[in-house]
Design a protein around this motif. Structure first.
Motif, PDB file in Angstrom:
ATOM      1  N   TRP A  73      29.304  36.570  57.659  1.00  0.00           N
ATOM      2  CA  TRP A  73      29.919  35.317  57.243  1.00  0.00           C
ATOM      3  C   TRP A  73      30.182  35.335  55.748  1.00  0.00           C
ATOM      4  CZ3 TRP A  73      29.354  31.037  54.198  1.00  0.00           C
ATOM      5  CH2 TRP A  73      30.083  29.917  54.576  1.00  0.00           C
ATOM      6  N   PHE A  74      29.191  35.808  54.984  1.00  0.00           N
ATOM      7  CA  PHE A  74      29.334  35.811  53.533  1.00  0.00           C
ATOM      8  C   PHE A  74      30.428  36.773  53.090  1.00  0.00           C
ATOM      9  CE2 PHE A  74      25.089  33.798  52.867  1.00  0.00           C
ATOM     10  CZ  PHE A  74      25.556  32.772  52.080  1.00  0.00           C
ATOM     11  N   THR A  75      30.409  37.983  53.607  1.00  0.00           N
ATOM     12  CA  THR A  75      31.406  38.966  53.206  1.00  0.00           C
ATOM     13  C   THR A  75      32.800  38.443  53.510  1.00  0.00           C
ATOM     14  OG1 THR A  75      31.030  40.061  55.296  1.00  0.00           O
ATOM     15  CG2 THR A  75      29.945  40.990  53.373  1.00  0.00           C
ATOM     16  N   GLY A  76      32.943  37.736  54.609  1.00  0.00           N
ATOM     17  CA  GLY A  76      34.246  37.181  54.966  1.00  0.00           C
ATOM     18  C   GLY A  76      34.625  36.066  54.016  1.00  0.00           C
ATOM     19  N   ALA A  77      33.637  35.266  53.616  1.00  0.00           N
ATOM     20  CA  ALA A  77      33.914  34.122  52.764  1.00  0.00           C
ATOM     21  C   ALA A  77      34.221  34.567  51.342  1.00  0.00           C
ATOM     22  CB  ALA A  77      32.724  33.174  52.757  1.00  0.00           C
ATOM     23  N   TYR A  78      33.588  35.649  50.936  1.00  0.00           N
ATOM     24  CA  TYR A  78      33.776  36.104  49.565  1.00  0.00           C
ATOM     25  C   TYR A  78      35.075  36.871  49.380  1.00  0.00           C
ATOM     26  CZ  TYR A  78      29.226  34.690  47.936  1.00  0.00           C
ATOM     27  OH  TYR A  78      28.157  33.964  47.557  1.00  0.00           O
ATOM     28  N   ARG A  79      35.657  37.295  50.484  1.00  0.00           N
ATOM     29  CA  ARG A  79      36.878  38.072  50.367  1.00  0.00           C
ATOM     30  C   ARG A  79      38.058  37.140  50.140  1.00  0.00           C
ATOM     31  NH1 ARG A  79      37.185  42.234  54.880  1.00  0.00           N
ATOM     32  NH2 ARG A  79      35.249  42.797  53.917  1.00  0.00           N
ATOM     33  N   ILE A  80      38.207  36.691  48.919  1.00  0.00           N
ATOM     34  CA  ILE A  80      39.268  35.740  48.603  1.00  0.00           C
ATOM     35  C   ILE A  80      40.524  36.498  48.180  1.00  0.00           C
ATOM     36  CG2 ILE A  80      39.919  33.821  47.124  1.00  0.00           C
ATOM     37  CD1 ILE A  80      36.873  33.342  46.745  1.00  0.00           C
ATOM     38  N   PRO A  81      41.633  36.185  48.785  1.00  0.00           N
ATOM     39  CA  PRO A  81      42.888  36.858  48.415  1.00  0.00           C
ATOM     40  C   PRO A  81      43.305  36.502  46.999  1.00  0.00           C
ATOM     41  CG  PRO A  81      43.315  35.049  49.940  1.00  0.00           C
ATOM     42  CD  PRO A  81      41.816  35.220  49.848  1.00  0.00           C
ATOM     43  N   VAL A  82      43.682  37.519  46.251  1.00  0.00           N
ATOM     44  CA  VAL A  82      44.056  37.301  44.856  1.00  0.00           C
ATOM     45  C   VAL A  82      45.547  37.017  44.765  1.00  0.00           C
ATOM     46  CG1 VAL A  82      44.116  38.324  42.558  1.00  0.00           C
ATOM     47  CG2 VAL A  82      42.249  38.895  44.131  1.00  0.00           C
ATOM     48  N   PRO A  83      45.909  35.916  44.145  1.00  0.00           N
ATOM     49  CA  PRO A  83      47.331  35.595  43.977  1.00  0.00           C
ATOM     50  C   PRO A  83      48.001  36.575  43.028  1.00  0.00           C
ATOM     51  CG  PRO A  83      45.972  34.033  42.748  1.00  0.00           C
ATOM     52  CD  PRO A  83      45.047  34.906  43.561  1.00  0.00           C
ATOM     53  N   GLU A  84      49.155  37.070  43.428  1.00  0.00           N
ATOM     54  CA  GLU A  84      49.815  38.089  42.611  1.00  0.00           C
ATOM     55  C   GLU A  84      51.082  37.559  41.942  1.00  0.00           C
ATOM     56  OE1 GLU A  84      50.402  41.862  44.260  1.00  0.00           O
ATOM     57  OE2 GLU A  84      48.517  41.890  45.340  1.00  0.00           O
ATOM     58  N   ASP A  85      51.222  36.242  41.955  1.00  0.00           N
ATOM     59  CA  ASP A  85      52.430  35.691  41.336  1.00  0.00           C
ATOM     60  C   ASP A  85      52.193  35.389  39.850  1.00  0.00           C
ATOM     61  OD1 ASP A  85      51.816  32.512  42.951  1.00  0.00           O
ATOM     62  OD2 ASP A  85      50.788  33.518  41.340  1.00  0.00           O
ATOM     63  N   GLU A  86      51.037  35.784  39.369  1.00  0.00           N
ATOM     64  CA  GLU A  86      50.740  35.546  37.960  1.00  0.00           C
ATOM     65  C   GLU A  86      51.253  36.706  37.120  1.00  0.00           C
ATOM     66  OE1 GLU A  86      46.897  34.712  35.143  1.00  0.00           O
ATOM     67  OE2 GLU A  86      46.800  34.225  37.249  1.00  0.00           O
ATOM     68  N   THR A  87      52.328  36.500  36.416  1.00  0.00           N
ATOM     69  CA  THR A  87      52.924  37.581  35.643  1.00  0.00           C
ATOM     70  C   THR A  87      52.162  37.773  34.338  1.00  0.00           C
ATOM     71  OG1 THR A  87      54.444  36.001  34.693  1.00  0.00           O
ATOM     72  CG2 THR A  87      55.247  37.245  36.572  1.00  0.00           C
ATOM     73  N   PRO A  88      51.985  39.024  33.964  1.00  0.00           N
ATOM     74  CA  PRO A  88      51.279  39.328  32.707  1.00  0.00           C
ATOM     75  C   PRO A  88      52.097  38.905  31.493  1.00  0.00           C
ATOM     76  CG  PRO A  88      52.139  41.339  33.667  1.00  0.00           C
ATOM     77  CD  PRO A  88      52.404  40.218  34.649  1.00  0.00           C
ATOM     78  N   ARG A  89      51.429  38.316  30.541  1.00  0.00           N
ATOM     79  CA  ARG A  89      52.135  37.855  29.345  1.00  0.00           C
ATOM     80  C   ARG A  89      52.180  38.969  28.292  1.00  0.00           C
ATOM     81  NH1 ARG A  89      48.899  33.016  27.369  1.00  0.00           N
ATOM     82  NH2 ARG A  89      50.470  33.029  25.746  1.00  0.00           N
ATOM     83  N   ASP A  90      53.168  38.883  27.440  1.00  0.00           N
ATOM     84  CA  ASP A  90      53.257  39.858  26.361  1.00  0.00           C
ATOM     85  C   ASP A  90      52.271  39.472  25.259  1.00  0.00           C
ATOM     86  OD1 ASP A  90      56.811  40.083  26.755  1.00  0.00           O
ATOM     87  OD2 ASP A  90      55.217  41.291  27.618  1.00  0.00           O
ATOM     88  N   VAL A  91      51.412  40.419  24.946  1.00  0.00           N
ATOM     89  CA  VAL A  91      50.419  40.147  23.910  1.00  0.00           C
ATOM     90  C   VAL A  91      50.522  41.174  22.796  1.00  0.00           C
ATOM     91  CG1 VAL A  91      48.801  39.022  25.450  1.00  0.00           C
ATOM     92  CG2 VAL A  91      48.738  41.507  25.186  1.00  0.00           C
ATOM     93  N   ASP A  92      50.104  40.776  21.616  1.00  0.00           N
ATOM     94  CA  ASP A  92      50.117  41.651  20.453  1.00  0.00           C
ATOM     95  C   ASP A  92      51.519  42.211  20.206  1.00  0.00           C
ATOM     96  OD1 ASP A  92      47.524  41.156  20.160  1.00  0.00           O
ATOM     97  OD2 ASP A  92      46.782  43.061  20.906  1.00  0.00           O
ATOM     98  N   GLU A  93      52.444  41.324  20.082  1.00  0.00           N
ATOM     99  CA  GLU A  93      53.819  41.785  19.938  1.00  0.00           C
ATOM    100  C   GLU A  93      54.147  42.053  18.474  1.00  0.00           C
ATOM    101  OE1 GLU A  93      57.866  39.739  20.964  1.00  0.00           O
ATOM    102  OE2 GLU A  93      56.663  40.063  22.764  1.00  0.00           O
TER     103      GLU A  93
END
Ligand SMILES: [Zn+2]
Length: 53
Positions: free
Chosen positions: A32-52
């Protein structure tokens, strides 16, 4: 008499119903725990440009 849903071999014992032993009860909990902890990670978060500059 109902049998343990985990090992489906031993009959369920009152202290651990519907399981046959604490081992099987723990196994079910872990599932039950392993199933509950397996949370799908959203991939619509685009990486921002840093240290430009
Ligand atoms: Zn069992």
């Amino acid at each position: 008499m109902a049998t343990c849903p985990i090992c489906s071999k031993a009959p369920a014992t009152p202290p651990y119903r519907p399981f046959c032993s604490r081992r099987c009860a723990d196994l079910d909990l872990q599932r039950w725990f392993t199933g509950a902890y397996r949370i799908p990670v959203p991939e619509d978060e685009t990486p921002r440009d840093v240290d430009e500059g």
